[in-house]
Motif scaffolding. Structure first.
Motif, mmCIF file in Angstrom:
data_model
loop_
_atom_site.group_PDB
_atom_site.id
_atom_site.type_symbol
_atom_site.label_atom_id
_atom_site.label_comp_id
_atom_site.label_asym_id
_atom_site.label_seq_id
_atom_site.Cartn_x
_atom_site.Cartn_y
_atom_site.Cartn_z
ATOM 1 N N ARG A 89 -4.146 77.399 10.412
ATOM 2 C CA ARG A 89 -4.075 76.891 11.777
ATOM 3 C C ARG A 89 -4.852 75.592 11.918
ATOM 4 N N ASN A 90 -4.263 74.658 12.666
ATOM 5 C CA ASN A 90 -4.980 73.422 12.957
ATOM 6 C C ASN A 90 -6.071 73.653 13.997
ATOM 7 N N ARG A 91 -5.904 74.715 14.791
ATOM 8 C CA ARG A 91 -6.906 75.042 15.792
ATOM 9 C C ARG A 91 -7.321 76.486 15.579
ATOM 10 N N LEU A 92 -8.611 76.760 15.678
ATOM 11 C CA LEU A 92 -9.112 78.090 15.390
ATOM 12 C C LEU A 92 -9.301 78.927 16.639
ATOM 13 N N ASP A 93 -9.113 78.325 17.824
ATOM 14 C CA ASP A 93 -9.303 79.095 19.039
ATOM 15 C C ASP A 93 -8.063 79.944 19.323
ATOM 16 N N LYS A 94 -8.185 80.815 20.299
ATOM 17 C CA LYS A 94 -7.121 81.744 20.642
ATOM 18 C C LYS A 94 -5.916 80.994 21.223
ATOM 19 N N PRO A 95 -4.702 81.371 20.827
ATOM 20 C CA PRO A 95 -3.528 80.701 21.390
ATOM 21 C C PRO A 95 -3.406 80.967 22.889
ATOM 22 N N GLU A 96 -2.825 80.020 23.572
ATOM 23 C CA GLU A 96 -2.620 80.123 25.015
ATOM 24 C C GLU A 96 -1.440 81.042 25.311
ATOM 25 N N LEU A 97 -1.580 81.884 26.325
ATOM 26 C CA LEU A 97 -0.471 82.697 26.819
ATOM 27 C C LEU A 97 0.031 82.057 28.102
ATOM 28 N N LEU A 98 1.255 81.543 28.051
ATOM 29 C CA LEU A 98 1.831 80.751 29.142
ATOM 30 C C LEU A 98 2.943 81.543 29.814
ATOM 31 N N ALA A 99 2.806 81.788 31.103
ATOM 32 C CA ALA A 99 3.718 82.670 31.826
ATOM 33 C C ALA A 99 4.497 81.924 32.901
ATOM 34 N N PRO A 100 5.681 82.424 33.248
ATOM 35 C CA PRO A 100 6.476 81.812 34.314
ATOM 36 C C PRO A 100 5.990 82.262 35.685
ATOM 37 N N ALA A 101 6.150 81.407 36.677
ATOM 38 C CA ALA A 101 5.787 81.763 38.048
ATOM 39 C C ALA A 101 6.799 81.139 38.999
ATOM 40 N N GLY A 156 -3.290 88.333 32.974
ATOM 41 C CA GLY A 156 -3.769 87.826 31.703
ATOM 42 C C GLY A 156 -3.251 86.493 31.228
ATOM 43 N N ALA A 157 -2.444 85.785 31.998
ATOM 44 C CA ALA A 157 -1.948 84.490 31.552
ATOM 45 C C ALA A 157 -3.067 83.451 31.549
ATOM 46 N N ASP A 158 -3.115 82.642 30.496
ATOM 47 C CA ASP A 158 -4.057 81.523 30.427
ATOM 48 C C ASP A 158 -3.555 80.324 31.219
ATOM 49 N N ALA A 159 -2.251 80.253 31.387
ATOM 50 C CA ALA A 159 -1.632 79.162 32.133
ATOM 51 C C ALA A 159 -0.290 79.656 32.659
ATOM 52 N N ILE A 193 -0.745 68.367 16.271
ATOM 53 C CA ILE A 193 -0.361 68.337 17.672
ATOM 54 C C ILE A 193 -0.226 69.766 18.161
ATOM 55 N N GLU A 194 -0.382 69.983 19.465
ATOM 56 C CA GLU A 194 -0.187 71.320 20.013
ATOM 57 C C GLU A 194 1.304 71.666 20.007
ATOM 58 N N ILE A 195 1.614 72.872 19.541
ATOM 59 C CA ILE A 195 2.983 73.360 19.496
ATOM 60 C C ILE A 195 3.112 74.540 20.457
ATOM 61 N N GLU A 196 4.080 74.443 21.334
ATOM 62 C CA GLU A 196 4.391 75.526 22.264
ATOM 63 C C GLU A 196 5.758 76.083 21.881
ATOM 64 N N ALA A 197 5.882 77.403 21.855
ATOM 65 C CA ALA A 197 7.139 78.025 21.461
ATOM 66 C C ALA A 197 7.439 79.210 22.367
ATOM 67 N N PHE A 198 8.708 79.373 22.714
ATOM 68 C CA PHE A 198 9.128 80.546 23.469
ATOM 69 C C PHE A 198 9.022 81.774 22.577
ATOM 70 N N ILE A 199 8.383 82.815 23.109
ATOM 71 C CA ILE A 199 8.234 84.048 22.344
ATOM 72 C C ILE A 199 8.837 85.244 23.075
ATOM 73 N N HIS A 200 9.336 85.028 24.290
ATOM 74 C CA HIS A 200 9.909 86.151 25.036
ATOM 75 C C HIS A 200 10.817 85.635 26.151
ATOM 76 N N GLY A 201 11.971 86.299 26.305
ATOM 77 C CA GLY A 201 12.833 85.999 27.437
ATOM 78 C C GLY A 201 14.259 85.672 27.048
ATOM 79 N N ASP A 258 0.403 77.168 19.165
ATOM 80 C CA ASP A 258 -0.760 77.018 20.043
ATOM 81 C C ASP A 258 -0.561 77.630 21.417
ATOM 82 N N SER A 259 0.698 77.697 21.867
ATOM 83 C CA SER A 259 0.980 78.243 23.193
ATOM 84 C C SER A 259 2.178 79.166 23.099
ATOM 85 N N PHE A 260 1.986 80.427 23.509
ATOM 86 C CA PHE A 260 3.043 81.433 23.514
ATOM 87 C C PHE A 260 3.702 81.426 24.887
ATOM 88 N N LYS A 261 4.958 81.027 24.938
ATOM 89 C CA LYS A 261 5.625 80.826 26.225
ATOM 90 C C LYS A 261 6.591 81.966 26.533
#
Length: 442
Positions: free
Chosen positions: A14-26, A39-42, A174-182, A281-284
């Motif tokens: 991993r390029n970043r060692l911190d916890k991945p972001e959990l990104l939720a729809p609203a 529990g969403a981070d964003a 670079i930060e990578i965001e990927a859809f993981i559900h839906g 980096d971001s679980f969408k």
């Protein structure tokens, strides 16, 4: 849903060692609060212009400010989807709109159109710009291009595989965001024009009519075979009333299921270690149009799984109750999308969809008295004494019980909670908390 154990280890780190972001729809302000509370981070939302969900309850600037203030209490962020492909008439006013987003406290915009990206970078430098999945970015050189343009994050196309993500992370920091559900698009993500042709609703300007979920028949032109069939005979063969053209013969019989091209939904709850290890980096989560029950359930499960893995990667185990919870929120059959291979005929829905959601969001916990075990519940769907129900909340709170006596706020006994948003009191078997949810089988 089929769950598969971790299938491969990735060579990269991993390029970043911190916890991945959990990104939720609203889709509205209430869903924003539920997503963050569970529990969403964003969260990502839509404003009243320039977004791809024109039928959602999109946010006014005043609602955005309220949402941002709520998010700050939880250390969360709010992003705005500004991801249309703009026509000339859409460009006027975009600079003012973006400035208003920044003034409302929005952390980032999700953008597809290079013209809007240029305006955002030039006119509102304090506002992060994330590249939308609408750009269908799939390779490291394209990702590098957008990084060189000044974007800190790229939302990959849904068609990206694990191998491709690994290569992208190896070449570009670079930060990578990927859809993981839906839901998955039956076209290349966001490139469908069926909606435009069938209904004059532009998918790339927020008007998709979900034409891939429609039912279709197939026809052949009888004249090509030298056969003539009367229109009366054709209408008798058709599985449903159709406006048939001359000499079109339906290939389905009346008893046949209508054809659909809809894709199964994506679910990666069985593959959290791989997603983290490959460097996402971001679980969408997809679903701004989905219900509160869906958002809360799905966010809650991924939150628990991510936290569990990060706390002890070597001893991480996929819990069966997480899979069971996902199935309670599922709208369609589930699969792993493009992460392992290209979906084939088994990853699409051809038969009438079995509605997988067997539960209704029945009530929201507003208060709990530990001394008496009495809870105040805000009704969201009809329930009555004798109903089997479940309570669940952030972090894994869960238990089942049968509804006992119901009272209104004055203490009068009720035969049912039948009025929307009605507050009722009932005894519960275990402690619960504000904003826990109650559901029941349909």
């Amino acid at each position: 849903m089929e769950t598969v154990a971790v299938q491969r280890k990735f060579s990269g780190k991993r390029n970043r060692l911190d916890k991945p972001e959990l990104l939720a729809p609203a889709g509205n302000l209430e869903k924003l609060k539920f997503a963050i509370h569970y529990g969403a981070d964003a969260v990502y939302i839509g404003g009243q212009a320039y977004g791809l969900r024109s039928n959602a309850d999109n946010f006014s600037f005043e609602e955005m400010r309220e949402g941002v203030e709520f998010a700050k209490k939880y250390g969360a962020k709010v992003f705005v989807a500004t991801n249309i492909y703009a026509h000339n008439e859409d460009i006027e006013g975009i600079e003012t709109y973006l400035q208003n987003l920044y003034n409302a406290g929005i952390s980032a915009v999700i953008v597809a159109d290079p013209a809007i990206i240029d305006v955002a970078l030039r006119a509102v430098p304090g506002l992060e710009v994330h590249l939308s999945t609408q750009q269908s970015t799939l390779n490291w050189q394209a990702v590098k291009f957008w990084k060189d343009e000044g974007l800190p994050r790229v939302v990959l196309g849904r068609e990206t595989s694990f191998e491709e993500i690994e290569e992208i992370k190896a070449h570009v920091d670079i930060e990578i965001e990927a859809f993981i559900h839906g839901a998955m698009c039956s076209s290349y993500s966001g490139r469908c024009v069926l909606s435009n042709h069938f209904t004059d609703r532009d998918s790339n300007r927020g008007g998709c009519c979900q034409s891939c979920r429609w039912k279709y028949d197939l026809f052949e032109d009888a004249r090509e075979e030298g056969v003539w069939v009367s229109e009366e005979e054709m209408q008798m063969q058709a599985p449903a009333p159709f406006n048939l053209g001359e000499n079109q013969i339906p290939l389905f019989e009346k008893q046949d299921n209508a054809f659909s091209m809809g894709s199964k939904d994506l679910c990666m709850i069985g593959h959290i270690p791989e997603l983290i290890d490959v460097g996402v980096d971001s679980f969408k989560i997809e679903g701004r149009m989905k219900s509160i029950h869906y958002v809360a359930t799905v966010v809650n499960v991924y939150r628990q799984a991510i936290d569990s893995y990060m706390a002890d990667p070597e001893n991480y185990v996929l819990k069966p109750e997480w899979v069971e919870e996902m199935n309670k929120a599922a709208n369609r059959p589930l699969n792993t999308g493009f992460f392992y291979d290209t979906p084939d005929h088994e990853d699409h829905i051809y038969e009438p969809e079995e509605k997988a959601v067997p539960y209704d969001f029945a009530g929201l916990v507003m208060d709990y008295d530990a001394a008496t075990g009495m809870a105040t519940i805000q009704q969201r769907n009809h329930f009555k004494p004798g109903d089997q129900i479940e309570f669940f909340g952030p972090g894994g709170t869960f238990f089942k019980q049968v509804v006992g006596e119901l009272q209104d706020e004055e203490g009068n006994v009720l035969d049912a909670a039948r009025h929307p948003l009605q507050r009722v009191k009932m005894k519960v078997d275990q402690p619960i908390s504000y904003f826990d949810m109650m559901r029941k089988k349909k």
